[in-house]
Design an enzyme around this catalytic site. Structure first.
Site, PDB file in Angstrom:
ATOM      1  N   LYS A 162       0.561  -1.189  -0.075  1.00  0.00           N
ATOM      2  CA  LYS A 162      -0.078   0.243   0.051  1.00  0.00           C
ATOM      3  C   LYS A 162       0.877   1.250   0.001  1.00  0.00           C
ATOM      4  CE  LYS A 162      -1.151  -0.266   4.898  1.00  0.00           C
ATOM      5  NZ  LYS A 162       0.196  -1.251   5.302  1.00  0.00           N
ATOM      6  N   ARG A 199      -6.332   3.202  11.256  1.00  0.00           N
ATOM      7  CA  ARG A 199      -5.958   1.638  11.346  1.00  0.00           C
ATOM      8  C   ARG A 199      -7.068   0.813  12.083  1.00  0.00           C
ATOM      9  NH1 ARG A 199      -0.435   1.380  10.027  1.00  0.00           N
ATOM     10  NH2 ARG A 199       0.878  -0.602  10.476  1.00  0.00           N
ATOM     11  N   ARG A 206      12.187  -6.518   2.292  1.00  0.00           N
ATOM     12  CA  ARG A 206      12.090  -5.173   2.184  1.00  0.00           C
ATOM     13  C   ARG A 206      13.091  -4.310   2.601  1.00  0.00           C
ATOM     14  NH1 ARG A 206       6.284  -2.369   3.856  1.00  0.00           N
ATOM     15  NH2 ARG A 206       6.971  -2.571   6.014  1.00  0.00           N
ATOM     16  N   ARG A 211      13.831  -2.591   8.081  1.00  0.00           N
ATOM     17  CA  ARG A 211      13.394  -2.251   9.170  1.00  0.00           C
ATOM     18  C   ARG A 211      13.393  -2.981  10.187  1.00  0.00           C
ATOM     19  NH1 ARG A 211       7.477   0.317   7.170  1.00  0.00           N
ATOM     20  NH2 ARG A 211       6.890  -0.863   9.133  1.00  0.00           N
ATOM     21  N   ARG A 237       2.573  -8.319  13.957  1.00  0.00           N
ATOM     22  CA  ARG A 237       2.010  -7.032  13.101  1.00  0.00           C
ATOM     23  C   ARG A 237       0.635  -7.661  12.698  1.00  0.00           C
ATOM     24  NH1 ARG A 237       6.590  -4.447  10.191  1.00  0.00           N
ATOM     25  NH2 ARG A 237       5.048  -2.879   9.408  1.00  0.00           N
TER      26      ARG A 237
END
Ligand code: AMP
Length: 219
Positions: A13, A88, A128, A161, A172
């Site tokens: 996203k 969220r 990532r 990250r 998460r």
């Protein structure tokens, strides 16, 4: 256009929001980026948020809502925005409606959910990276930089990250699945919920996103 992109971590996203914002001259507002910037600066809010983020938990609603609504108000006069990562959960969505919604009209033109299974999420997150200078996102397999570990835009090094570590990712994901139902039903009742299959390549998903927005006549 006033759009929200929501979906599990790693669903792309942020990448799609960056792209759409550039194409249509919109403001891209990422709550994760704002919180990470506050943490890097060491502001009181950033210091408080950092512990939650490192553990893969949500930052308390009062901190996030205050920060995001303030930013949104600064942008009200602009052409439009793409929200990424905020709201969220239902409480945050209600706070946004309370501030920007108008009588009989949602604060958003569209709330677009990115659909992606848990296996794909974990697979994507492990590769990532983002630029330590300008924050541009990369993926070692799906969107690698031209030179390994260097940003195409500014040449700085790429970093992973800390909250993309597999154990944190699983946490998460649980947090996301727990809250997504509330968000989905809230925007369904306002008539602006739409979905997009996020399992394809970046270009494919971008085409789906554009198709949904065009179908809705969202400009
Ligand atoms: P993201 O970059 O969107 O994956 O967000 C990274 C982390 O920032 C999350 O795991 C949360 O700790 C925090 N965060 C981002 N957006 C929110 C939000 N709307 N509410 C609470 N915490 C958030």
């Amino acid at each position: 256009m006033r759009a929200l992109f929501f979906g599990p971590p790693g669903s792309g996203k942020g990448t799609q929001a960056t792209r759409l914002a550039a194409e249509r001259s919109l403001v891209h507002l990422s709550s994760g980026d704002l919180l990470r910037a506050a943490a890097a600066k060491g502001t009181p809010l950033g210091r408080e948020a950092k512990g939650y983020m490192d553990r893969g938990e949500l930052v308390p609603d009062d901190l996030v809502v205050g920060l995001l609504l303030e930013r949104l108000e600064e942008m009200e006069s602009r052409r439009g925005f793409v929200l990424d990562g905020f709201p969220r959960n239902r409480l945050q969505a209600e706070a946004l409606e309370g501030r920007l919604g108008r009588e009989g009209r949602s604060a958003l033109d569209v709330a677009l959910e990115f659909l992606l299974g848990d296996e794909d999420v974990v697979d994507r997150m492990s590769g990532r990276r983002s630029c330590s200078g300008c924050g541009t996102p990369y993926h070692v397999r799906f969107s690698p930089p031209r030179v390994a570990d260097r940003c195409d835009r500014c040449g700085r090094s790429l970093v992973g990250r800390s909250d993309d570590a597999p154990a944190v990712v699983r946490g998460r994901l649980q947090v996301y699945r727990r809250d997504a139902d509330g968000l989905r039903s809230f925007y369904r009742s306002l008539g602006c919920l739409r979905e997009v299959d996020a399992s394809g390549t970046i270009d494919e998903v971008a085409r789906f996103v554009t198709a949904v927005l065009d179908e809705e006549g969202v400009e």
